[in-house]
Scaffold this motif. Structure first.
Motif, PDB file in Angstrom:
ATOM      1  N   LEU A  60       0.868  -1.179   0.000  1.00 19.19           N
ATOM      2  CA  LEU A  60       0.000   0.000   0.000  1.00 19.19           C
ATOM      3  C   LEU A  60       0.900   1.222   0.000  1.00 19.19           C
ATOM      4  CD1 LEU A  60      -2.550  -1.135   2.729  1.00 19.19           C
ATOM      5  CD2 LEU A  60      -2.713  -1.429   0.270  1.00 19.19           C
ATOM      6  N   ASP A  61       0.833   1.987  -1.065  1.00 17.99           N
ATOM      7  CA  ASP A  61       1.727   3.136  -1.170  1.00 17.99           C
ATOM      8  C   ASP A  61       0.944   4.447  -1.083  1.00 17.99           C
ATOM      9  OD1 ASP A  61       0.493   3.274  -3.658  1.00 17.99           O
ATOM     10  OD2 ASP A  61       2.282   2.692  -4.783  1.00 17.99           O
ATOM     11  N   VAL A  62       1.643   5.534  -1.294  1.00 15.95           N
ATOM     12  CA  VAL A  62       1.029   6.854  -1.215  1.00 15.95           C
ATOM     13  C   VAL A  62      -0.088   6.987  -2.251  1.00 15.95           C
ATOM     14  CG1 VAL A  62       1.465   9.335  -1.475  1.00 15.95           C
ATOM     15  CG2 VAL A  62       3.110   7.918  -0.271  1.00 15.95           C
ATOM     16  N   ILE A  63       0.119   6.399  -3.413  1.00 14.99           N
ATOM     17  CA  ILE A  63      -0.889   6.461  -4.478  1.00 14.99           C
ATOM     18  C   ILE A  63      -2.169   5.764  -4.023  1.00 14.99           C
ATOM     19  CG2 ILE A  63      -1.447   5.697  -6.825  1.00 14.99           C
ATOM     20  CD1 ILE A  63       1.618   6.006  -7.418  1.00 14.99           C
ATOM     21  N   ALA A  87      -3.151   6.303   9.125  1.00 11.23           N
ATOM     22  CA  ALA A  87      -2.619   4.989   8.731  1.00 11.23           C
ATOM     23  C   ALA A  87      -1.379   5.142   7.855  1.00 11.23           C
ATOM     24  CB  ALA A  87      -3.693   4.185   7.999  1.00 11.23           C
ATOM     25  N   MET A  88      -1.373   6.169   7.007  1.00 11.46           N
ATOM     26  CA  MET A  88      -0.194   6.436   6.186  1.00 11.46           C
ATOM     27  C   MET A  88       1.011   6.766   7.063  1.00 11.46           C
ATOM     28  SD  MET A  88      -1.736   8.727   3.067  1.00 11.46           S
ATOM     29  CE  MET A  88      -0.183   8.836   2.164  1.00 11.46           C
ATOM     30  N   ARG A  89       0.776   7.608   8.064  1.00 14.83           N
ATOM     31  CA  ARG A  89       1.874   7.968   8.976  1.00 14.83           C
ATOM     32  C   ARG A  89       2.380   6.724   9.706  1.00 14.83           C
ATOM     33  NH1 ARG A  89      -1.884  12.134  10.368  1.00 14.83           N
ATOM     34  NH2 ARG A  89      -1.291  14.107   9.413  1.00 14.83           N
ATOM     35  N   LYS A  90       1.447   5.899  10.174  1.00 16.18           N
ATOM     36  CA  LYS A  90       1.811   4.685  10.909  1.00 16.18           C
ATOM     37  C   LYS A  90       2.625   3.731  10.035  1.00 16.18           C
ATOM     38  CE  LYS A  90      -0.187   1.082  13.780  1.00 16.18           C
ATOM     39  NZ  LYS A  90      -1.421   0.461  14.278  1.00 16.18           N
ATOM     40  N   ALA A  91       2.327   3.730   8.733  1.00 15.95           N
ATOM     41  CA  ALA A  91       3.059   2.885   7.788  1.00 15.95           C
ATOM     42  C   ALA A  91       4.361   3.538   7.327  1.00 15.95           C
ATOM     43  CB  ALA A  91       2.179   2.567   6.583  1.00 15.95           C
ATOM     44  N   ASN A  92       4.690   4.683   7.940  1.00 13.53           N
ATOM     45  CA  ASN A  92       5.917   5.427   7.604  1.00 13.53           C
ATOM     46  C   ASN A  92       5.965   5.878   6.145  1.00 13.53           C
ATOM     47  OD1 ASN A  92       7.046   5.320  10.222  1.00 13.53           O
ATOM     48  ND2 ASN A  92       7.676   3.202   9.822  1.00 13.53           N
ATOM     49  N   LEU A  93       4.801   6.180   5.589  1.00 11.99           N
ATOM     50  CA  LEU A  93       4.756   6.718   4.233  1.00 11.99           C
ATOM     51  C   LEU A  93       4.910   8.231   4.308  1.00 11.99           C
ATOM     52  CD1 LEU A  93       1.814   4.645   2.734  1.00 11.99           C
ATOM     53  CD2 LEU A  93       4.253   4.380   2.259  1.00 11.99           C
ATOM     54  N   VAL A  94       5.569   8.793   3.335  1.00  8.23           N
ATOM     55  CA  VAL A  94       5.738  10.238   3.264  1.00  8.23           C
ATOM     56  C   VAL A  94       4.492  10.813   2.597  1.00  8.23           C
ATOM     57  CG1 VAL A  94       7.124  12.122   2.341  1.00  8.23           C
ATOM     58  CG2 VAL A  94       8.246  10.034   3.139  1.00  8.23           C
ATOM     59  N   LEU A  95       3.760  11.614   3.338  1.00 10.26           N
ATOM     60  CA  LEU A  95       2.554  12.226   2.804  1.00 10.26           C
ATOM     61  C   LEU A  95       2.943  13.281   1.775  1.00 10.26           C
ATOM     62  CD1 LEU A  95       1.753  10.929   5.550  1.00 10.26           C
ATOM     63  CD2 LEU A  95       0.021  12.683   5.714  1.00 10.26           C
ATOM     64  N   ASP A  96       2.216  13.288   0.666  1.00  3.19           N
ATOM     65  CA  ASP A  96       2.504  14.267  -0.379  1.00  3.19           C
ATOM     66  C   ASP A  96       1.374  15.286  -0.467  1.00  3.19           C
ATOM     67  OD1 ASP A  96       0.466  12.869  -1.632  1.00  3.19           O
ATOM     68  OD2 ASP A  96       1.705  12.137  -3.281  1.00  3.19           O
ATOM     69  N   ARG A  97       1.522  16.218  -1.378  1.00  6.82           N
ATOM     70  CA  ARG A  97       0.515  17.277  -1.521  1.00  6.82           C
ATOM     71  C   ARG A  97      -0.853  16.711  -1.869  1.00  6.82           C
ATOM     72  NH1 ARG A  97       2.462  22.713  -2.231  1.00  6.82           N
ATOM     73  NH2 ARG A  97       4.725  22.710  -2.142  1.00  6.82           N
TER      74      ARG A  97
END
Length: 124
Positions: A60-63, A87-97
């Protein structure tokens, strides 16, 4: 093509048929189907596909998350959009614009101005 034409039903049908013709759906095909659901305002289906991806151990990626957040935004589900951002933060994904903008817009549509402002400040 299904994504651009807002033909979410067709995208889901194609995804379901793939294993019958010995094609294994991957993150790209799921992301395309999620985007079609987002454009068709089918947040439940978009979220369901995210859960299927998790259970299939697909990345599961940022997209992926951004498309589901956008589906929530289009349907007025600001709380779910914020949960997905967490959930994105918890997965250590870099949030984008795109992620931030969809979540901010979701909060705006839900009249949650303080959350929207907090996300804007965090984004900077």
């Amino acid at each position: 093509s299904c994504e651009r034409g807002k033909k979410w039903k067709h995208a889901l049908e194609l995804l379901a048929v793939m294993p019958n013709v010995h094609i294994t759906p991957n993150a790209i095909t799921y992301n395309a189907a999620i985007s079609a659901c987002e454009k068709g305002k089918q947040w439940q289906h978009a979220l369901g596909l995210l859960h299927i991806m998790k259970s299939a151990d697909l990345v599961l990626d940022v997209i992926t998350y951004s498309a589901v957040i956008s589906a929530c935004e289009r349907s007025g589900h600001w709380q779910l959009a914020l949960q997905l951002l967490a959930a994105m933060r918890k997965a250590n994904l870099v949030l984008d614009r795109i992620s931030y903008n969809a979540a901010i817009s979701s909060c705006e549509k839900g009249h949650q101005w303080q959350y929207a402002l907090d996300l804007l400040a965090e984004m900077r």
